[in-house]
Design an enzyme around this catalytic site. Structure first.
Site, PDB file in Angstrom:
ATOM      1  N   LYS A 109     -26.915  23.327  13.631  1.00 16.37           N
ATOM      2  CA  LYS A 109     -27.939  23.952  13.323  1.00 16.37           C
ATOM      3  C   LYS A 109     -29.195  24.716  13.545  1.00 16.37           C
ATOM      4  CE  LYS A 109     -30.178  21.890   9.827  1.00 16.37           C
ATOM      5  NZ  LYS A 109     -30.461  20.332   8.451  1.00 16.37           N
ATOM      6  N   SER A 190     -30.178  20.184   3.464  1.00 16.27           N
ATOM      7  CA  SER A 190     -30.982  21.434   4.584  1.00 16.27           C
ATOM      8  C   SER A 190     -29.730  22.273   5.821  1.00 16.27           C
ATOM      9  CB  SER A 190     -32.109  21.188   5.400  1.00 16.27           C
ATOM     10  OG  SER A 190     -31.183  20.389   6.708  1.00 16.27           O
ATOM     11  N   SER A 214     -28.690  16.201   4.055  1.00 18.82           N
ATOM     12  CA  SER A 214     -28.363  17.483   4.546  1.00 18.82           C
ATOM     13  C   SER A 214     -27.425  17.732   4.882  1.00 18.82           C
ATOM     14  CB  SER A 214     -29.946  17.702   5.643  1.00 18.82           C
ATOM     15  OG  SER A 214     -31.307  17.351   4.987  1.00 18.82           O
TER      16      SER A 214
END
Length: 509
Positions: A109, A190, A214
């Site tokens: 990420k 996210s 997330s």
């Protein structure tokens, strides 16, 4: 223009809010759904080299991520990936593999620092051009195990903590990531890019991060296993923060074994050695009904998962709801606002002189000056609330944090474990993916991520099947340091159900 292209162009113009169902013309992909062990077998036998694996995944990315279908999961490719793959191939020939991950392409990420030529931006144009000086510890441990970091993934900008009506999977730098099961639906946030990339077989597996949902939510809506570990199991430094009391990295993979392998390498502990199909035999599981009791379809789907758990030998206590169900939202938000200001300021202070943002206040100013690119769909209300918070010695913060711990632990998860004498709590992770909506923002389909996130306790989601052709995960959570048990339970459920299905890259109404 043929009908398929016309529908695709029309859907794109409407933000993919089309009711047409246009299947992706699937072509053979030899790495599809391969596990770490499957890839390792191919590498050992000489079927592939690491360089060839990289090239196959890159071709897949060009086809699905940036081509006509534009999943938009990868925000940046590693410019040194080919060189690193060659070096790992040479090392394999001369000394053998470092681990099962040796030469296997994975993604991180884009809020996890890498001390290389890739940027770390949290999806924000404000950090465009920022190169962290060193790897985050979790990234360094993966590299040390021989993992090949293929690239960084898009995310909900600033880990989805910028606006009160944000659209998950959108960032100023990366644009909109899409759900591979339904291209007009949300990848959730996210860790949206990581979820989409892994689900679509753009890589072998990936690492996301979670403050509240997330990891587990994008894993659930993308048919993946996601592990949000006990807070402190993994080092948290080198990850762009929201709140130190809840932030943690976490693995996302297509199988429990692969997710456990990633977690083990990052934690320095083996989480795979005890995986057994019989792990649920005699285990007492409490069913948290209240998360979905008002949704008849989801409640019925949960009942099917309970039947599967019973087939695995689990003892079911139903219901076993948290006494504090739904009560910690305001206190959690207050804590996050305070810690966000403190923690993000500390991270941004590392930016060199002359960089556009070195504090949250600078970030707010940057967004205002670049409103057209940074705020075309939603604003920065959360940043504006956070920036005015005081120090973490404020009574308001301390009271809110104490309430969070009481409600999530003593009157939450620990209360259920004690009262019902259960080993873990089970419910659905969240509802199916909702439509991408740049006007109104995300639609809440329900979810159970908050209690374990606020408590700092472990939470594992595993594919449970499809609801209206969209993936939904089953969650296992418990008290601190029971990560291994939860992984074992998820593995047994996975082996019984084999519920993961591959994405079809369609447009849904």
């Amino acid at each position: 223009m043929n009908r398929r292209k016309f529908l695709g162009a029309t859907a794109a113009a409407l933000g993919l809010a089309s009711c047409a169902r246009v299947p992706y013309r699937r072509t053979a992909f030899e790495l599809e759904e391969l596990s770490f062990e499957g890839l390792a077998v191919g590498l050992r036998s000489g079927r592939w080299t690491s360089r060839q694996l990289l090239e196959l995944y890159v071709n897949r990315i060009q086809d699905l991520d940036s081509g006509e279908w534009k999943l938009n999961a990868i925000i940046e490719h590693n410019p040194d990936a080919a060189k690193l793959a060659d070096e790992l191939d040479t090392e394999r020939r001369q000394r053998g593999p470092r681990s099962v991950l040796h030469g296997v392409p994975i993604v991180l990420k884009d809020n996890i620092d890498t001390g290389d030529r890739m940027m770390t931006t949290a999806g924000s144009l404000a950090l465009d051009g920022w190169h962290a000086p060193v790897d985050a510890p979790v990234a360094a441990r993966l590299r040390a195990a021989g993992a090949l970091i293929l690239g960084k993934t898009n995310l909900s900008e600033w880990a989805n903590f910028r606006s009160t009506h944000s659209c998950s999977g959108w960032s100023g730098r990366g644009g909109q990531t899409r759900n591979p099961y339904a291209l007009n639906r949300s990848p959730s946030g996210s860790s949206s890019g990581t979820g989409t990339a892994v689900a679509a077989n753009l890589c072998a597996a990936g690492v996301g991060s979670e403050t509240d949902g997330s990891v587990v939510s994008p894993a659930s809506v993308s048919g993946l296993v996601g592990i949000k570990p006990t807070l402190g199991l993994l080092p948290g430094s080198g990850i762009i923060p929201i709140a130190h009391s809840q932030d943690t990295a976490g693995p996302m993979a297509r199988t429990v074994r692969d997710a456990a392998t990633l977690l083990g390498i990052m934690a320095g502990k083996d989480f795979t050695k005890d995986l057994q199909p019989e792990a649920l035999s005699g285990v007492r599981l409490g069913i948290a009904r209240k998360f979905f009791e008002r949704n008849a379809k989801m409640d019925g789907f949960l009942n099917k998962q309970i039947d599967a758990l019973k087939r695995c030998g689990a003892v079911i206590i139903d219901p076993a709801d948290l006494p504090s169900h739904g009560k910690s939202g305001m206190e959690e938000f207050e804590v996050l606002l305070y810690e966000y200001k403190t923690d993000l300021d500390a991270y941004l202070a590392r930016q060199p002189q002359g960089r556009p943002v070195r504090s949250m206040r600078d970030l707010i100013d940057f967004n205002e000056k670049n409103r057209v690119r940074e705020m075309p769909h939603f604003g920065q209300e959360i940043l504006l609330q956070s920036v005015d918070k005081g120090p973490l010695t404020d009574k308001k913060y301390l009271d809110a944090r104490a309430a969070c711990l009481r409600l999530s632990r003593d009157e939450g998860i620990d209360a259920v474990l004690t009262q019902h004498k259960v080993d873990a709590i089970v419910t659905l992770t969240n509802g199916p993916a909702w439509c991408i909506d740049w006007v109104n923002g995300d639609y809440d389909t329900g979810g159970c991520s908050t209690p374990p996130a606020v408590a700092g306790y472990p939470h594992v989601t595993v594919p449970a099947g499809l609801v209206d052709e969209l993936p939904v995960g089953l969650s296992f959570f418990s008290t601190a340091w029971r990560d291994q048990r939860l992984i074992n339970y998820a593995y047994a459920f996975e082996q019984e159900t084999k519920a993961r299905t591959q994405p079809q890259f369609r447009l849904f109404d």
